[in-house]
Write a protein that holds these residues in place. Structure first.
Motif, PDB file in Angstrom:
ATOM      1  N   PRO A  30       0.651  -6.135  55.360  1.00 54.27           N
ATOM      2  CA  PRO A  30       1.714  -5.184  55.736  1.00 54.27           C
ATOM      3  C   PRO A  30       3.118  -5.753  55.490  1.00 54.27           C
ATOM      4  O   PRO A  30       3.425  -6.868  55.919  1.00 54.27           O
ATOM      5  N   GLY A  31       3.924  -5.015  54.781  1.00 56.45           N
ATOM      6  CA  GLY A  31       5.302  -5.414  54.498  1.00 56.45           C
ATOM      7  C   GLY A  31       5.484  -6.079  53.160  1.00 56.45           C
ATOM      8  O   GLY A  31       6.608  -6.158  52.654  1.00 56.45           O
ATOM      9  N   PHE A  32       4.409  -6.582  52.540  1.00 56.80           N
ATOM     10  CA  PHE A  32       4.535  -7.288  51.260  1.00 56.80           C
ATOM     11  C   PHE A  32       4.890  -6.353  50.099  1.00 56.80           C
ATOM     12  O   PHE A  32       5.466  -6.779  49.115  1.00 56.80           O
ATOM     13  N   ASP A  33       4.522  -5.050  50.247  1.00 58.28           N
ATOM     14  CA  ASP A  33       4.795  -4.122  49.157  1.00 58.28           C
ATOM     15  C   ASP A  33       6.260  -3.702  49.096  1.00 58.28           C
ATOM     16  O   ASP A  33       6.715  -3.141  48.096  1.00 58.28           O
ATOM     17  N   SER A  34       7.040  -4.005  50.141  1.00 60.03           N
ATOM     18  CA  SER A  34       8.457  -3.614  50.143  1.00 60.03           C
ATOM     19  C   SER A  34       9.352  -4.693  50.755  1.00 60.03           C
ATOM     20  O   SER A  34      10.487  -4.428  51.124  1.00 60.03           O
ATOM     21  N   GLY A  35       8.837  -5.896  50.878  1.00 62.42           N
ATOM     22  CA  GLY A  35       9.587  -6.949  51.570  1.00 62.42           C
ATOM     23  C   GLY A  35      10.386  -7.859  50.670  1.00 62.42           C
ATOM     24  O   GLY A  35      10.925  -8.869  51.132  1.00 62.42           O
ATOM     25  N   GLY A  36      10.469  -7.529  49.362  1.00 63.36           N
ATOM     26  CA  GLY A  36      11.209  -8.384  48.448  1.00 63.36           C
ATOM     27  C   GLY A  36      12.677  -8.011  48.356  1.00 63.36           C
ATOM     28  O   GLY A  36      13.238  -7.371  49.251  1.00 63.36           O
ATOM     29  N   ALA A  37      13.320  -8.422  47.252  1.00 66.55           N
ATOM     30  CA  ALA A  37      14.743  -8.127  47.025  1.00 66.55           C
ATOM     31  C   ALA A  37      15.011  -8.120  45.527  1.00 66.55           C
ATOM     32  O   ALA A  37      14.157  -8.532  44.728  1.00 66.55           O
ATOM     33  N   LEU A  38      16.167  -7.620  45.163  1.00 65.78           N
ATOM     34  CA  LEU A  38      16.595  -7.595  43.762  1.00 65.78           C
ATOM     35  C   LEU A  38      15.520  -6.976  42.879  1.00 65.78           C
ATOM     36  O   LEU A  38      15.106  -5.850  43.094  1.00 65.78           O
ATOM     37  N   TRP A  39      15.019  -7.736  41.875  1.00 66.34           N
ATOM     38  CA  TRP A  39      14.029  -7.171  40.951  1.00 66.34           C
ATOM     39  C   TRP A  39      12.586  -7.368  41.424  1.00 66.34           C
ATOM     40  O   TRP A  39      11.649  -6.832  40.845  1.00 66.34           O
ATOM     41  N   PHE A  40      12.384  -8.132  42.518  1.00 63.37           N
ATOM     42  CA  PHE A  40      11.021  -8.404  43.007  1.00 63.37           C
ATOM     43  C   PHE A  40      10.802  -7.719  44.364  1.00 63.37           C
ATOM     44  O   PHE A  40      10.402  -8.338  45.330  1.00 63.37           O
ATOM     45  N   LEU A  41      11.032  -6.419  44.431  1.00 59.91           N
ATOM     46  CA  LEU A  41      10.887  -5.670  45.686  1.00 59.91           C
ATOM     47  C   LEU A  41       9.448  -5.682  46.181  1.00 59.91           C
ATOM     48  O   LEU A  41       9.198  -5.853  47.374  1.00 59.91           O
ATOM     49  N   ASN A  42       8.496  -5.513  45.278  1.00 61.54           N
ATOM     50  CA  ASN A  42       7.085  -5.500  45.648  1.00 61.54           C
ATOM     51  C   ASN A  42       6.495  -6.893  45.426  1.00 61.54           C
ATOM     52  O   ASN A  42       6.280  -7.318  44.294  1.00 61.54           O
ATOM     53  N   LEU A  43       6.214  -7.596  46.518  1.00 65.52           N
ATOM     54  CA  LEU A  43       5.730  -8.977  46.429  1.00 65.52           C
ATOM     55  C   LEU A  43       4.265  -9.060  46.009  1.00 65.52           C
ATOM     56  O   LEU A  43       3.776 -10.153  45.690  1.00 65.52           O
ATOM     57  N   THR A  44       3.564  -7.928  46.015  1.00 69.32           N
ATOM     58  CA  THR A  44       2.156  -7.942  45.610  1.00 69.32           C
ATOM     59  C   THR A  44       1.987  -7.787  44.110  1.00 69.32           C
ATOM     60  O   THR A  44       0.892  -8.014  43.584  1.00 69.32           O
ATOM     61  N   ASP A  45       3.064  -7.392  43.404  1.00 67.01           N
ATOM     62  CA  ASP A  45       2.994  -7.207  41.948  1.00 67.01           C
ATOM     63  C   ASP A  45       3.099  -8.534  41.207  1.00 67.01           C
ATOM     64  O   ASP A  45       3.627  -9.527  41.736  1.00 67.01           O
ATOM     65  N   TYR A  46       2.645  -8.523  39.944  1.00 66.36           N
ATOM     66  CA  TYR A  46       2.830  -9.661  39.053  1.00 66.36           C
ATOM     67  C   TYR A  46       4.142  -9.474  38.283  1.00 66.36           C
ATOM     68  O   TYR A  46       4.650  -8.342  38.177  1.00 66.36           O
ATOM     69  N   PRO A  47       4.735 -10.567  37.745  1.00 71.93           N
ATOM     70  CA  PRO A  47       5.990 -10.421  37.003  1.00 71.93           C
ATOM     71  C   PRO A  47       5.844  -9.412  35.867  1.00 71.93           C
ATOM     72  O   PRO A  47       4.878  -9.453  35.106  1.00 71.93           O
ATOM     73  N   SER A  48       6.827  -8.506  35.760  1.00 71.52           N
ATOM     74  CA  SER A  48       6.804  -7.498  34.702  1.00 71.52           C
ATOM     75  C   SER A  48       8.230  -7.017  34.449  1.00 71.52           C
ATOM     76  O   SER A  48       9.146  -7.312  35.230  1.00 71.52           O
ATOM     77  N   GLY A  49       8.410  -6.317  33.367  1.00 67.53           N
ATOM     78  CA  GLY A  49       9.719  -5.766  33.050  1.00 67.53           C
ATOM     79  C   GLY A  49      10.632  -6.792  32.392  1.00 67.53           C
ATOM     80  O   GLY A  49      10.214  -7.873  31.947  1.00 67.53           O
TER      81      GLY A  49
END
Length: 379
Positions: A73-92
């Motif tokens: 809980p919270g990892f999907d929106s707890g990031g900042a800047l370009w890494f908002l979703n902490l569960t994702d892999y680097p992309s973009g």
């Protein structure tokens, strides 16, 4: 670890060098003796990182990665800047940021760490292993960069933060003020060399210039080492004296001083070896070197006797009796002190008539010896 890194270049290799004709056990005993003599911490501190810090790093990395993969809980929106979703892999567009930071910080930390150890000064197998280990860590930056694309962004945030704090820690520990507060030794052992200012030859003020120990002439190093000995800083003096001998093996005074320090540390065997080497180098004695020869013979004799090798010690002390009485008051005192030590040792071994012969000579200089002489003659 800082103290170990500073003293490591002064230690002999733990493995026998080629053509040394020493067994592994003999070489390791020499390494252990030198380490104890210099006050160097145990080499087992090298494994502290692997036994404590590294397992913790893996535990935290794997824990955060599992939380990312399980969508904590919270990892999907707890990031900042370009890494908002902490569960994702680097992309973009910014996908290279974290992998580049991880590889770059790793590489910088390795360079700073090995600059402190100065692997260029290490010799033999130890130096070769250190160079290959550094090369391995340098090359490791490439797979770390590639691995960064296959780790969730939450783990990457932790990894970059951890590496950044490590870099800050290393930079802080290179600051002299921080090191003084923590009681850590200097990374580069400086020596003070006073030079007169070029612009004003009549000026009484001198400027202090800190220069590396490797750049100081051997006679100046010897002078500084003797000052440290007089001030009671034997460990610092010993490092300077060993460097002096490396630069100029013919400086007998440095060998004698090393022997005196080792003798005071109760390392009698090694002390005797230094004194005996000085005796060998003084085989063609000059008039002004009679004092050094007396000190060497006395030191070698006393060291061998205290080591338990009485016959070797007596042989050295008997050579003092073969010399003429010196003119210098200090040399004269050493001369007769050697005779007293010789007589005392012979008396304890039961050779009373032989002991009395030397004590009788010493009594002409110091009447206080008459009490021992009388005891010897009565015995």
């Amino acid at each position: 670890m800082a103290k170990f890194g500073a003293l490591l270049p002064r230690l002999p290799p733990p493995f026998p060098p080629p053509r040394s004709e020493r067994s592994f056990r003999e070489q390791y005993q020499l390494f252990h003796m030198k380490r104890r003599e210099l006050g160097c911490p145990s080499y087992l501190w090298n494994f502290a990182f692997f036994t404590a810090q590294f397992p913790c790093f893996l535990l935290w990395m794997s824990s955060i990665r599992r939380m990312c993969l399980d969508h904590h809980p919270g990892f999907d929106s707890g990031g900042a800047l370009w890494f908002l979703n902490l569960t994702d892999y680097p992309s973009g567009i910014m996908c290279f940021t974290f992998p580049t930071l991880i590889a770059g910080l790793h590489y910088i930390n390795v360079q700073i760490s090995f600059r402190t150890i100065k692997i260029a000064n290490l010799q033999g197998v130890l130096g070769l292993l250190a160079k290959f280990y550094k090369l391995y860590l340098d090359i490791l930056s490439i797979p770390l960069f590639l691995v960064g694309f296959y780790i969730p962004q939450g783990s990457l945030v932790y990894w970059v933060t951890n590496s950044s704090l490590t870099l800050i820690q290393q930079l802080c520990l290179k600051n002299p003020n921080v090191r003084n507060q923590l009681g850590l030794p200097n990374l580069m052992e400086p020596v003070k060399n006073r030079v007169a200012t070029e612009n004003d030859h009549n000026s009484a003020a001198d400027s202090e210039v800190l220069i590396p120990i490797e750049a100081v002439p051997p006679k100046k190093l010897l002078e500084l080492a003797l000052k440290d000995m007089a001030a009671g800083d034997q460990d610092k003096a010993l490092i300077l004296l060993r460097t002096t001998i490396e630069k100029d093996p013919e400086l007998v005074q440095a060998l004698v001083a090393i022997g005196q320090i080792l003798c005071s540390k109760k390392l009698f065997e090694e002390a005797a070896e230094n004194f005996e080497l000085a005796i060998h180098k003084l085989s063609y004695i000059k008039e002004e070197e009679i004092g050094l020869l007396l000190l060497s013979l006395f030191g070698a004799g006393v060291s061998r006797i205290w080591e338990g090798k009485n016959s070797d010690g007596i042989e050295h002390l008997k050579k003092i009796a073969e010399l003429r009485e010196p003119d210098s008051p200090m040399d004269k005192a050493c001369y007769y002190r050697g005779l007293v030590m010789l007589g005392s040792t012979l008396f304890q071994l039961g050779e009373k008539s032989e002991a009395a012969k030397y004590l009788r000579i010493a009594a002409t200089y110091d009447p206080g010896v008459n009490a021992y002489l009388k005891e010897c003659e009565e015995g």
